[in-house]
Design an enzyme around this catalytic site. Structure first.
Site, mmCIF file in Angstrom:
data_model
loop_
_atom_site.group_PDB
_atom_site.id
_atom_site.type_symbol
_atom_site.label_atom_id
_atom_site.label_comp_id
_atom_site.label_asym_id
_atom_site.label_seq_id
_atom_site.Cartn_x
_atom_site.Cartn_y
_atom_site.Cartn_z
ATOM 1 C CB SER A 210 -0.895 0.001 1.235
ATOM 2 O OG SER A 210 -1.658 -1.182 1.320
ATOM 3 C CD GLU A 213 -4.353 6.947 -1.503
ATOM 4 O OE1 GLU A 213 -4.740 7.144 -2.668
ATOM 5 O OE2 GLU A 213 -4.153 5.805 -1.040
ATOM 6 C CG ASN A 279 -4.268 6.189 -5.919
ATOM 7 O OD1 ASN A 279 -4.543 5.276 -5.134
ATOM 8 N ND2 ASN A 279 -3.534 7.230 -5.566
ATOM 9 C CG ASP A 321 -8.080 7.625 -4.753
ATOM 10 O OD1 ASP A 321 -7.156 6.882 -5.083
ATOM 11 O OD2 ASP A 321 -8.671 7.527 -3.666
ATOM 12 N NE ARG A 348 -11.500 3.445 -5.300
ATOM 13 C CZ ARG A 348 -10.399 3.634 -4.580
ATOM 14 N NH1 ARG A 348 -9.814 2.620 -3.969
ATOM 15 N NH2 ARG A 348 -9.874 4.826 -4.465
ATOM 16 C CD1 TRP A 408 -11.887 -2.067 1.111
ATOM 17 C CD2 TRP A 408 -11.713 -4.290 1.046
ATOM 18 N NE1 TRP A 408 -12.315 -2.548 2.320
ATOM 19 C CE2 TRP A 408 -12.209 -3.915 2.313
ATOM 20 C CE3 TRP A 408 -11.521 -5.643 0.776
ATOM 21 C CZ2 TRP A 408 -12.516 -4.844 3.296
ATOM 22 C CZ3 TRP A 408 -11.829 -6.569 1.762
ATOM 23 C CH2 TRP A 408 -12.328 -6.163 3.006
#
Length: 576
Positions: A210, A213, A279, A321, A348, A408
């Site tokens: 992860s 961001e 993203n 995003d 998404r 998710w």
């Protein structure tokens, strides 16, 4: 089990949830407690993993390599599901999101909690066998997004594997919980974390990170299952001298995001790993012109060395995003009279995609949610609406919000109905550009946003069924609150999923009719449901434990979600 009366908007639960995004520090000491004698443990061989679809257990995150979330059990079926009752439960004392899939082999269940606690239980009684608490006491975890969650474990031979928030992969003896090896992938607190369940392929433990961001350059890494040593590492953002590197401005690849934070899929037929990529960084696309490969994509990799075979990008030059990490489900379809070996995903960005898994070419894409920014397709590639791209001088209104038409939470598919079962959000957003500079460990966004109601729908969520051969909706169950749970399909003609207001439900897979609804559980449900059999008795397991991204980022949109009690509670159901 009795119904829970949930508090007012000023309740302690609401205040705790408002603080959960900041309260990330963990003060856990490592501990292994052998509480009960482990049952005979059948080795999880490569052969068993290859045949996991027909196993009585639930051996990996989405049950099998196809990631279809389908079990061929019909002990619990449309005719008797109304008799489901809780047969045992287990309570966690943690007050953040519980998202893990309970994994079962033989008579042993392995389930994780937030902050990397791993619990082994008797799968029929809930009796504690052992517990492991990963040491996070020296880690601030300030760059973990979103919530300090964990989605489960992988099994191989006599070991159980967990990826951690401080970027370790830990291998433990499945019978005793003793650590066999521990390997560090990256330093924490500079943007990287791991929240996914690992995937075992050909003796390798495959994980992704992860951190999109925070501008962390994403990667997928494979480790030797026996030793923990790195076998290969593939960056999701190519360097300038690699294929796709010319889709980034000079130097931008180093902070390009592209996190690979959900478990991928393996297709034995083509010997291919399929992995979703998140993203780009920063969010504001005017700062990084180009398609920005391989963000918002599915990438196909050789499991022997990690080399990319092909890719398909869901949202080029993403500025909303919209990510691309959603599940990659392997299935065969027949579209317009032609058979295809496909990989399907509910993105998404609001589109349901079917892609040829042999070459990465688009088969079809159909909207499953209100989608405006990704406007259509030309020559098999998506194009976006330039008028809906924010800049520092322009605020836009677009659908879906960055929470997605689906976040998710994984879909499932049924070979009986040939449908996909998709948890769905109805939300839009305003978004405006701003200034941003990269600094390791700090958010790398460059945009402000507000999640708002979808003006085309009075509700916030739904569960819907989609025909895999056409991409068209077959049935739809609407929910006043956001639907934030994955789905589970079974040969009993059922689809299981849980609601934000704490009800675990069974739908008729063909019609969407609600056939069973539990009493109200202790918290909202965002866990991944699984099912298994022991001695020919079928069980269904789910975490209740509200948290995750929706209350942190979207709590203002639906004030009711801020009043949902927190705290984890594992429920296991069977026929009375």
């Amino acid at each position: 089990m009795r119904a829970t009366t949930w508090g007012s908007p000023t309740s302690p639960a609401r205040r705790r949830l408002l603080l959960c995004g900041a309260a990330l520090a963990s003060v856990l000491a490592p501990a292994i407690a052998s509480v009960a004698q482990a049952a005979d443990y059948p080795s999880v061989t490569s052969e068993r993993l290859a045949k996991a679809a027909s196993d009585d257990g639930w051996l990996m995150y989405r049950r099998d390599y196809a990631s279809d979330g389908y079990a061929p059990f019909d002990n619990i079926n449309t005719g008797n599901v109304a008799r489901l009752k809780v047969v045992f439960d287990y309570t966690s004392d943690l007050k953040t999101g519980h998202e893990a899939a309970p994994i079962v082999n033989g008579n042993m269940m392995f389930v994780t909690t937030p902050k990397n606690r791993l619990i082994a239980l008797d799968a029929t009684t809930g009796k504690l066998i052992w517990k492991y608490e990963h040491d996070l006491s020296k880690v601030g975890l300030k760059t973990v997004c979103c919530d300090v969650v964990n989605r489960g474990v992988a099994l191989y031979e006599d070991k159980v594997y967990m990826a951690t928030l401080d970027n370790h992969v830990v291998a433990l003896d499945a019978k005793t919980g003793k650590v066999q090896w521990q390997e560090k992938l990256n330093a924490p607190d500079v943007g990287y974390a791991m929240t996914l369940a690992p995937l075992i392929v050909k003796g390798k433990v495959v994980v992704g990170v992860s951190g999109g961001e925070y501008g962390a350059r994403g990667f997928v890494e494979a480790l030797d299952a026996g030793t923990g040593k790195m076998a290969w590492k593939t960056y999701t953002i190519p360097a300038p001298n690699e294929p796709g590197g010319d889709t980034w401005p000079k130097g931008a690849y180093k902070t390009g995001g592209g996190a690979a934070w959900l478990t991928g899929t393996y297709d034995p037929e083509t010997d291919t790993l399929l992995w979703g990529v998140g993203n780009p960084g920063p969010w504001l696309a005017t700062l990084r012109p180009g398609d920005n490969l391989y963000t918002d994509s599915v990438i196909a990799m050789n499991p022997a060395d990690g080399k990319v075979k092909w890719h398909y990008q869901y949202t080029p030059n993403d500025t909303w995003d919209y990510d691309g990490t959603n599940e990659t489900v392997v299935t065969d379809i027949n579209y317009q009279g032609k058979p295809y070996k496909a990989v399907v995903s509910a993105s998404r960005n609001g589109w349901f995609y079917a892609i040829d898994r042999t070459n990465g070419k688009l088969i079809y894409a159909e909207k499953f949610a209100h989608a405006t920014s990704v406007a259509g397709f030309k020559d098999g590639k998506p194009y976006t609406d330039n008028d809906l791209r924010p800049t520092v001088d322009k605020e836009v209104f677009t659908c879906p919000s960055f929470l997605g038409g689906k976040n998710w939470w994984p879909i499932s598919i049924s070979p009986q109905t040939h449908m996909a079962y998709v948890p769905t959000l109805h939300s839009c957003m305003t978004m405006k550009g701003g200034t941003v500079n990269y600094k390791a460990g700090l958010p790398f966004l460059g945009e402000s946003f507000k999640v708002v109601h979808d003006p085309d729908n009075k509700n916030w969520g739904a569960v819907q069924a989609i025909d895999l051969d056409t991409g068209k909706q077959v049935w739809n169950y609407e929910s006043a609150l956001p639907w934030s749970d994955g789905t589970l399909a079974t040969a009993g003609g059922l689809v299981f999923s849980g609601s934000a207001d704490g009800y675990f439900m069974a739908f008729d897979a063909k019609t969407g009719k609600v056939l069973w609804k539990s009493e109200q559980l202790s918290s909202g449900i965002i866990g991944v449901p699984t099912t298994y059999r022991v001695d020919d008795k079928q069980y269904v397991a789910i975490w209740a434990g509200w948290g995750g991204g929706v209350p942190i980022w979207g709590g203002d949109m639906v004030p009711d979600v801020m009043d949902i009690p927190v705290g984890g509670h594992l429920y296991v159901f069977a026929l009375e």
